[in-house]
Design a protein around this motif. Structure first.
Motif, short mmCIF file in Angstrom:
data_model
loop_
_atom_site.label_atom_id
_atom_site.label_comp_id
_atom_site.label_asym_id
_atom_site.label_seq_id
_atom_site.Cartn_x
_atom_site.Cartn_y
_atom_site.Cartn_z
N ALA A 29 30.49 94.96 99.19
CA ALA A 29 30.15 96.34 99.53
C ALA A 29 28.77 96.45 100.16
N VAL A 30 27.82 95.66 99.71
CA VAL A 30 26.45 95.73 100.23
C VAL A 30 26.26 94.61 101.24
N VAL A 31 25.96 94.99 102.49
CA VAL A 31 25.76 94.01 103.54
C VAL A 31 24.31 94.06 104.02
N ILE A 32 23.87 92.96 104.58
CA ILE A 32 22.52 92.87 105.12
C ILE A 32 22.61 93.03 106.63
N THR A 33 21.88 94.00 107.17
CA THR A 33 21.92 94.26 108.61
C THR A 33 21.00 93.27 109.33
N SER A 34 21.08 93.25 110.65
CA SER A 34 20.24 92.36 111.45
C SER A 34 18.76 92.70 111.34
N THR A 35 18.44 93.93 110.95
CA THR A 35 17.04 94.33 110.79
C THR A 35 16.51 94.04 109.38
N GLY A 36 17.36 93.51 108.51
CA GLY A 36 16.93 93.17 107.16
C GLY A 36 17.11 94.28 106.16
N ALA A 37 17.80 95.32 106.53
CA ALA A 37 18.06 96.42 105.59
C ALA A 37 19.36 96.14 104.85
N LEU A 38 19.49 96.73 103.68
CA LEU A 38 20.73 96.65 102.93
C LEU A 38 21.53 97.91 103.22
N LEU A 47 18.97 100.80 102.43
CA LEU A 47 17.65 100.56 101.85
C LEU A 47 16.90 99.62 102.78
N ASP A 48 15.76 100.07 103.27
CA ASP A 48 14.94 99.24 104.14
C ASP A 48 14.10 98.33 103.25
N VAL A 49 14.16 97.03 103.50
CA VAL A 49 13.46 96.05 102.68
C VAL A 49 12.24 95.56 103.45
N GLY A 51 9.12 93.88 101.65
CA GLY A 51 8.35 92.80 101.06
C GLY A 51 9.17 91.58 100.68
N LEU A 52 10.37 91.78 100.22
CA LEU A 52 11.24 90.69 99.76
C LEU A 52 12.27 90.34 100.83
N LYS A 53 12.89 89.18 100.67
CA LYS A 53 14.01 88.86 101.54
C LYS A 53 15.16 89.81 101.20
N PRO A 54 15.92 90.24 102.18
CA PRO A 54 17.05 91.14 101.90
C PRO A 54 18.03 90.55 100.88
N GLU A 55 18.25 89.25 100.93
CA GLU A 55 19.15 88.60 99.97
C GLU A 55 18.60 88.73 98.54
N THR A 56 17.28 88.63 98.42
CA THR A 56 16.65 88.77 97.11
C THR A 56 16.83 90.18 96.59
N MET A 57 16.65 91.16 97.46
CA MET A 57 16.81 92.56 97.05
C MET A 57 18.24 92.84 96.63
N LYS A 58 19.19 92.29 97.37
CA LYS A 58 20.60 92.47 97.02
C LYS A 58 20.87 91.90 95.63
N THR A 59 20.31 90.74 95.35
CA THR A 59 20.47 90.13 94.03
C THR A 59 19.80 90.98 92.95
N LEU A 60 18.61 91.50 93.22
CA LEU A 60 17.92 92.32 92.23
C LEU A 60 18.70 93.58 91.88
N LYS A 83 13.61 99.40 94.20
CA LYS A 83 12.76 99.53 95.40
C LYS A 83 11.29 99.28 95.08
N SER A 84 10.84 99.67 93.90
CA SER A 84 9.42 99.48 93.55
C SER A 84 9.03 98.00 93.56
N TYR A 85 9.96 97.11 93.24
CA TYR A 85 9.65 95.68 93.25
C TYR A 85 9.47 95.18 94.68
N ASP A 86 10.20 95.73 95.61
CA ASP A 86 10.02 95.40 97.02
C ASP A 86 8.65 95.88 97.49
N GLU A 87 8.26 97.08 97.08
CA GLU A 87 6.96 97.63 97.45
C GLU A 87 5.82 96.81 96.85
N LYS A 88 5.98 96.41 95.59
CA LYS A 88 4.96 95.56 94.95
C LYS A 88 4.86 94.21 95.64
N ALA A 89 5.99 93.64 96.03
CA ALA A 89 6.00 92.35 96.72
C ALA A 89 5.33 92.44 98.09
#
Length: 181
Positions: A29-38, A47-49, A51-60, A83-89
């Motif tokens: 259901a959740v795919v990673i776009t070419s711009t790195g968004a989920l 969700l625009d990512v 700080g983290l890799k998009p794959e990492t955010m998907k896992t989180l 999302k806060s973990y992406d912002e902290k990263a």
């Protein structure tokens, strides 16, 4: 009829077809776009990512759902909570390294397909239990209590009406309407 039989059963699905369709779940259901968004088209959120890799955010996001599973809570609320973990990263390279290492350890323990590739929640929960002594796991778990449950949009799902002070308190708003006692 054997477990591997592909003939249609009642309802029009074969066993194999049902398993193939249902195993996709969150990972499909959740795919990673070419711009790195989920992007989750079925629930209409993205969700625009940063700080983290998009794959990492998907896992989180899936980790969040596995730590606090609620079938009626859509994935977007888990995404908002994480999302806060992406912002902290994005602001702290040490935090980024810590989160990326945590997800890499989960993926390594999960084997081929990584954590997100594990279709069964029980399998993923076992992986999380093995990581429960990891300080990053505890940081994520304890942070989720606030970041997930403080989202006012999900309160009605749980039957919580919010604080009562501004509405006159609980005494006049159902405090004593218990009929089973």
């Amino acid at each position: 009829m054997t477990a591997n039989d592909t003939k249609s059963v009642k309802g029009g699905f074969s066993r194999r077809g049902f398993l193939q369709r249902s195993a996709g779940g969150f990972a499909a259901a959740v795919v990673i776009t070419s711009t790195g968004a989920l992007l989750n088209a079925s629930e209409a959120w993205a969700l625009d990512v940063k700080g983290l890799k998009p794959e990492t955010m998907k896992t989180l996001i899936l980790v969040a759902r596995d730590i606090y599973p609620h079938d009626k809570v859509p994935d977007r609320f888990y995404a908002i909570a994480m999302k806060s973990y992406d912002e902290k990263a994005a602001a702290d390279s040490a935090m980024k390294a810590q989160i990326e290492a945590f997800v890499a350890a989960l993926d390594a323990a999960a084997g081929p397909g990584g954590y997100v590739g594990r279709g069964w929640e029980a399998d993923r929960v076992a992986l999380l239990k093995a990581q429960s002594e990891n300080p990053t796991f505890e940081t994520i778990r304890s942070g989720l209590v606030v970041s997930l449950y403080n989202q006012q949009e999900i309160w009605p799902i749980f039957g919580y009406e919010g604080e009562s002070f501004s509405k006159g308190g609980y005494i006049e708003r159902g405090f004593d309407d218990i009929t089973w006692l």
